[in-house]
Design a protein around this motif. Structure first.
Motif, PDB file in Angstrom:
ATOM      1  N   LYS A 344     123.810   4.467 125.235  1.00  0.00           N
ATOM      2  CA  LYS A 344     122.983   5.516 124.617  1.00  0.00           C
ATOM      3  C   LYS A 344     121.546   5.055 124.396  1.00  0.00           C
ATOM      4  N   ARG A 345     121.361   3.794 123.999  1.00  0.00           N
ATOM      5  CA  ARG A 345     120.010   3.312 123.753  1.00  0.00           C
ATOM      6  C   ARG A 345     119.153   3.401 125.005  1.00  0.00           C
ATOM      7  N   HIS A 346     119.768   3.173 126.149  1.00  0.00           N
ATOM      8  CA  HIS A 346     119.051   3.270 127.417  1.00  0.00           C
ATOM      9  C   HIS A 346     118.565   4.704 127.649  1.00  0.00           C
ATOM     10  N   TYR A 347     119.399   5.683 127.341  1.00  0.00           N
ATOM     11  CA  TYR A 347     119.029   7.083 127.537  1.00  0.00           C
ATOM     12  C   TYR A 347     118.086   7.578 126.444  1.00  0.00           C
ATOM     13  N   ASP A 348     118.149   6.965 125.271  1.00  0.00           N
ATOM     14  CA  ASP A 348     117.184   7.322 124.220  1.00  0.00           C
ATOM     15  C   ASP A 348     115.766   6.989 124.661  1.00  0.00           C
ATOM     16  N   LYS A 349     115.601   5.855 125.321  1.00  0.00           N
ATOM     17  CA  LYS A 349     114.278   5.490 125.831  1.00  0.00           C
ATOM     18  C   LYS A 349     113.830   6.455 126.931  1.00  0.00           C
ATOM     19  N   LEU A 350     114.785   6.878 127.758  1.00  0.00           N
ATOM     20  CA  LEU A 350     114.451   7.864 128.784  1.00  0.00           C
ATOM     21  C   LEU A 350     114.053   9.191 128.145  1.00  0.00           C
ATOM     22  N   HIS A 351     114.742   9.556 127.058  1.00  0.00           N
ATOM     23  CA  HIS A 351     114.429  10.803 126.356  1.00  0.00           C
ATOM     24  C   HIS A 351     113.009  10.786 125.801  1.00  0.00           C
ATOM     25  N   GLU A 352     112.531   9.627 125.344  1.00  0.00           N
ATOM     26  CA  GLU A 352     111.167   9.541 124.829  1.00  0.00           C
ATOM     27  C   GLU A 352     110.152   9.842 125.928  1.00  0.00           C
ATOM     28  N   LEU A 353     110.478   9.478 127.166  1.00  0.00           N
ATOM     29  CA  LEU A 353     109.573   9.742 128.280  1.00  0.00           C
ATOM     30  C   LEU A 353     109.688  11.173 128.788  1.00  0.00           C
ATOM     31  N   LEU A 354     110.838  11.788 128.576  1.00  0.00           N
ATOM     32  CA  LEU A 354     111.069  13.159 129.053  1.00  0.00           C
ATOM     33  C   LEU A 354     111.179  14.138 127.884  1.00  0.00           C
ATOM     34  N   LYS A 355     110.449  13.857 126.824  1.00  0.00           N
ATOM     35  CA  LYS A 355     110.558  14.655 125.609  1.00  0.00           C
ATOM     36  C   LYS A 355     110.153  16.093 125.892  1.00  0.00           C
TER      37      LYS A 355
END
Length: 806
Positions: A344-355
Motif C-alpha cells: 500500500k505504501r508504494h501505491y500511496d506514493k503513486l497516489h500523491e503523483l496522480l492526485k
C-alpha cells in the motif's frame, strides 16, 4: 479713476477669464493627454487608457501626437471618421439550458453546468466576472471496469470475487441504477527476466506448482462494458490465472490500454469512468522494459488484437507516471487502487503523483472486503467537485470563487469542493483578467471550464482580447508608396517590417552597431543618460528594462493591486501615468485599491455604516477607539462588544427563539453543533457571519448567523455552543471563591519570596563584613603593611676587585 484705467482693468479681467476658460486646458484634460501622447502605435495607444484615441488619417499634421483624447485630436485637424476608438464591450450569453438530471428515456441531454456558452471581451487591465452553477445529476451513468491482477498469488482473490459476484452487482445497483460493468486482467511482459522462457514454463508458467495455467501475458481484455451482470460473472469465472518471476506487474501498461481503447472497452461519452485495479504486487514503470529489450517509449496508443491481448508488449516500454497522469486527465478516468497492505505504501506514493484521479484502499489478503472498498472509493470520487480550464494557453488568467453549495455561505477562492451530494447546487464565480497585451492585435481565445472528472459538461467562454485596431491596412488607396523601404502603412503611419528599426526603417537589428546619432535619439535631453539608464538603445529606440516604460524609459511601472493583480486596480479603477496611478472617481490609494463606497461596511439587515461604531476605510470598518485606547468593538461591522448587546443579533433572535419553542417557519434554517471539536471557527470568520449570544431559560446559546444570498428573508443560524444548568448566583460565588483563593496563595508566595531574598542578602552582607575585619587585623610578629624602613643597604658585587680598597 480715469477712463484709461477702467479700460485697462476690463481688458485684464477679460484676459484672465479667457485664460482660465479657453487659453489654458483643464487639469483633467492635461492628465489625459500625458497618458496618451507618447504612444506611437494604434494598439498601444488605445490600451493605455480609456480616454486615449488614435488618428488614422495619413494626412494628419506632422508634429502633432496621433495618440490623444478626442477633443485634442479634433482641434489638431483629425476628422471624426478617422479617429480610432476602443471596441465596444461584449457580454453575451449564447447558450443557457437549465440544469437537467438523467432520465432513462433521454440520457444524452443531461445538463450539470449552467450556462453552457458565453461570449465576452477583455481589454488590458480589465477584469470580468462570470457566474455559473453546477449540480451533480442524479443517476448519472457509471462505467465501471474491473482490472484484476491474475498472477498466481491472486488465485484466491479471483475465487472470492467470483463468489461475491451477485453481491457486487447488487451493491453497484444501490449506488446507481444506470451502470455498466467490464472486466480485464494483467500480468507481465512475456520475456526474460519477467518470466521463464524455457518451452515448458513458457506454455505453462505454473509447472512448478503442478498446476495448469495460461501463458503469461501483459494485458487481456475479457469483457466490454455491459449491463449484463451475469455475463460479467461468467467471464470472471472462466478466466484463468497465470504466473511470472518477479513481484512487479504491468499495471500501468494495462491501464494505458484500458483508457485508450475507448471503442473496444465501450466507454460512453456521457458517463463517470472508474477503473478498479486489484493487485498484491508492485508495478513496473518506464525504464524497466529496457532490461527485457523493449527500448521504445510507450506510444500511449491502443494495441489490442482480435483476442483482446495487448500485442505490442514486446515492442514498447512500460509507461511513465507522467504519461498515466496525462491520459487520466485527457480521458477523464478515475482509478481505485485496491491493494494489499504490504504494498500500500508504494501505491500511496503513486497516489500523491496522480492526485485528483486516484484513490487507494487496503485490500484484505483474500479480497473479502472488495464490496466495501468499491462503495467507499465510489462515494469518495463522486463527492468531490473540482474545476479546471485551459486558460494557460493564452494571456487570460482566471480566479474561482465558490460557496460549495452551502446556502448563505460567503464565496471563497477555491476550485475544489468536497462532501458534495446529489441535489446540491454549487455556485461559482470566475473572474477573467487580462493584465497586459502580449501583442497589439485583436485575437480570440476560447476557454473551456469543465469539472476535472466529468469533462463532457463544460462552460465555453469565447474571449475577444481587444488589443488592436480596425485600421490594419491604410484606408486610402495609393498611399502605401509614400512609406520608405522595409516598411508599410498601418493606421496612417509607416511601421517598420520585422527586423528593421529607425526613423527611415533602414536599421537592421541583426547588423546593428550603435552610433552617436542613434544614441542621441535615445536621450530625453542632453543631461540625461541613454534611455535614462534603464534600458538599451536599439536603432534610435529604447528597449526598456523590466519595471520601466516610456519613450526614454523615464517612467516606472505603476503599483499593482494585490486583490486582482492588475496595474492601478484595472481599467475601471485607474490609469498609469508615468509611474503614478490616476484613479477614477470612487477610488483612491497608490494602486487605486481603496474604494470610497460604504456598501461593504453595512451589514445585512442594517442601515448603519459599521453599526454606527466605526469608519469605513477602503471598504472595511475601522472601529472607533476611546481616548486612544483599544476599541471595545470588534468584528467586520464593529458589531461585537463583550460588555454590550449586539444590535445586529436582533435580526436573528426571533428565528432562534421560535426554534427553541418549536414554532419555526421555513425561512429559519437552524444547524446544531453540540461538539466544540467539530466547530470550524475559520469557516465563519467572514464579512457575512455575525456572532451572537442568546440567554434563554438559564442557558447561553452561542451562535452565528448569515443571510442567504438568494433570498433576502432567509436566515441561516449555526448554534455551536450551549451552556445550561449553572445558577448565576452559584456561578458568581464559585468565581469569587476562586479569586480569593488565588489572591491568598499569590500573597503567601510573594511573602516567602521576599523573606528568602532578605535572608540571602543578609548572609552576603555578613560574609563581606567578616572578610574586611580579617583583613584589618595584624598577626603576631607581623609588621604593619604600610610601614617602610628608613635603612638602605647596598652590596658590592662579588666580581668587583676588592684589593684596591683593602
Amino acid at each position: 479713476m480715469t477712463a484709461k484705467s477702467i479700460t485697462l482693468l476690463c481688458y485684464s479681467c477679460m484676459f484672465f477669464v479667457i485664460y482660465k476658460c479657453v487659453g489654458g486646458k483643464g487639469q483633467q484634460q492635461l492628465q489625459n493627454e500625458l497618458s496618451c501622447i507618447e504612444k506611437e502605435e494604434c494598439g498601444a495607444c488605445l490600451v493605455s487608457g480609456p480616454h486615449c484615441r488614435w488618428c488614422a488619417d495619413p494626412y494628419f499634421r506632422n508634429g502633432e501626437p496621433r495618440c490623444n483624447d478626442d477633443e485634442s485630436l479634433v482641434q489638431a485637424g483629425c476628422s471624426q471618421g478617422m479617429i480610432q476608438r476602443q471596441r465596444p464591450a461584449i457580454w453575451e450569453v449564447i447558450e443557457n439550458r437549465t440544469l437537467q438530471d438523467v432520465h432513462s428515456e433521454d440520457q444524452e441531454n443531461v445538463v450539470q453546468i449552467q450556462p453552457q456558452k458565453i461570449r465576452i471581451s477583455l481589454k488590458p487591465r480589465e477584469s470580468k466576472k462570470i457566474k455559473f452553477s453546477y449540480r451533480p445529476a442524479k443517476n448519472y451513468p457509471l462505467d465501471l471496469y474491473y482490472l484484476m491482477d491474475l498472477t498466481w498469488s491472486m488465485k484466491d482473490d479471483k475465487m472470492t470475487l467470483v463468489s461475491l459476484g451477485d453481491d457486487l452487482l447488487a451493491m453497484i445497483k444501490n449506488l446507481t441504477d444506470n451502470y455498466r460493468i467490464g472486466y480485464g486482467s494483467f500480468a507481465d511482459k512475456p520475456a526474460m527476466p519477467y518470466t521463464y522462457m524455457d518451452k515448458n514454463r513458457k506454455e505453462n508458467p505454473c509447472t512448478v506448482a503442478d498446476e495448469s495455467c495460461e501463458a503469461t501475458y501483459s494485458f487481456k481484455h475479457h469483457l466490454s462494458l455491459t449491463t449484463e451482470g451475469k455475463e460479467f460473472i461468467e467471464k470472471l469465472n472462466s478466466s484463468s490465472v497465470t504466473a511470472n518471476v518477479d513481484n512487479a506487474e504491468a499495471q500501468l501498461e494495462a491501464l494505458v490500454q484500458v483508457i485508450t481503447c475507448s471503442e473496444i472497452m465501450g466507454w460512453a461519452t456521457h458517463s463517470r469512468k472508474i477503473v478498479i485495479l486489484l493487485s498484491d504486487g508492485l508495478m513496473h514503470t518506464a525504464g524497466d522494459g529496457k532490461i527485457g529489450g523493449t527500448v521504445l517509449r510507450n506510444d500511449e496508443q491502443c494495441h489490442l488484437d482480435e483476442n483482446g491481448y495487448y500485442s505490442e508488449s514486446l515492442t514498447y516500454d512500460y509507461p511513465s507516471v507522467a504519461q498515466i497522469y496525462r491520459l487520466l486527465k485527457n480521458y477523464k478516468v478515475n482509478v481505485i487502487f485496491a491493494v494489499t497492505n504490504d504494498v500500500k505504501r508504494h501505491y500511496d506514493k503513486l497516489h500523491e503523483l496522480l492526485k485528483g484521479f486516484t484513490h487507494v484502499a487496503t485490500l484484505e489478503s483474500d479480497s473479502s472486503n472488495i464490496l466495501k472498498l468499491v462503495k467507499m472509493g465510489y462515494e469518495e470520487i463522486v463527492s468531490v467537485v473540482d474545476f479546471k480550464d485551459n486558460s494557460n494557453i493564452g494571456p487570460v488568467t482566471i480566479k474561482y470563487f465558490t460557496d460549495c453549495g452551502v446556502p448563505g455561505a460567503q464565496f471563497k477562492e477555491a476550485t475544489r469542493c468536497e462532501d458534495v451530494s446529489y441535489g446540491m447546487t454549487l455556485n461559482y464565480e470566475a473572474v477573467f483578467s487580462l493584465k497586459s497585451c502580449s501583442e497589439f492585435k485583436t485575437v480570440n481565445q476560447t476557454i473551456y471550464i469543465s469539472e476535472s472528472q466529468l469533462g463532457q459538461d463544460s462552460l465555453s467562454v469565447d474571449v475577444e482580447i481587444q488589443c488592436g485596431c480596425d485600421c490594419e491596412s491604410d484606408r486610402l488607396e495609393g498611399m502605401s508608396n509614400t512609406c520608405p523601404i522595409n516598411s508599410r502603412r498601418v493606421c496612417g503611419v509607416c511601421q517598420c517590417d520585422q527586423g528593421w528599426m529607425g526613423p527611415q526603417c533602414n536599421c537592421n537589428i541583426k547588423d546593428f552597431s550603435p552610433s552617436l546619432d542613434l544614441l542621441a535619439q535615445c536621450r530625453e535631453n542632453y543631461t540625461s543618460g541613454v534611455c535614462s539608464g534603464a534600458g538599451d538603445c536599439f536603432c534610435g529606440k529604447c528597449d526598456c528594462d523590466r519595471g520601466f516604460n516610456g519613450r526614454y524609459c523615464q517612467c516606472k511601472t505603476c503599483e499593482i493591486d494585490n486583490e486582482n493583480g492588475l496595474e492601478c486596480g484595472g481599467l475601471d479603477r485607474g490609469t498609469c501615468m508615468c509611474g503614478k496611478c490616476k484613479c477614477e472617481e470612487g477610488w483612491s490609494g497608490v494602486a487605486c485599491d481603496c474604494t470610497q463606497s460604504n456598501e461593504t461596511c453595512i451589514a445585512k439587515g442594517s442601515d448603519q455604516i459599521c453599526s454606527g461604531r466605526g469608519d469605513c476605510v477602503c471598504g472595511q470598518c475601522e472601529c472607533w477607539t476611546q481616548d486612544g485606547y483599544i476599541s471595545l468593538y470588534k468584528g467586520a461591522y464593529c458589531e461585537s462588544c463583550p460588555s454590550c448587546p449586539n444590535p445586529l443579533c436582533a435580526h436573528a433572535e426571533p428565528c432562534l427563539s421560535c426554534y427553541l419553542n418549536s414554532s419555526c417557519i421555513a425561512t429559519c434554517d437552524i444547524v446544531r453543533i453540540d461538539d466544540m471539536d467539530n466547530y470550524n471557527e475559520t469557516e465563519f470568520q467572514n464579512s457575512d457571519a455575525i456572532h451572537c449570544v442568546l440567554r434563554n431559560d438559564g442557558c447561553d446559546y452561542r451562535y452565528v448567523y448569515t443571510k442567504s444570498n438568494n433570498e433576502s428573508s432567509s436566515i441561516s443560524i449555526v448554534i455551536y455552543n450551549v451552556q445550561c444548568g449553572i445558577v448565576n448566583t452559584a456561578r458568581f460565588m464559585n468565581v469569587g471563591l476562586a479569586v480569593m483563593t488565588c489572591v491568598v496563595v499569590i500573597g503567601i508566595i510573594m511573602i516567602l519570596v521576599y523573606k528568602c531574598g532578605q535572608i540571602v542578602s543578609d548572609k552576603r552582607a555578613y560574609a563581606k563584613f567578616v572578610k574586611e575585619v580579617e583583613a584589618s587585623k595584624f598577626k603576631e610578629n607581623q609588621l604593619n603593611p604600610i610601614y617602610k624602613s628608613p635603612i638602605s643597604q647596598f652590596t658590592l658585587p662579588e666580581e668587583y676587585p676588592r684589593d684596591h680598597f683593602e
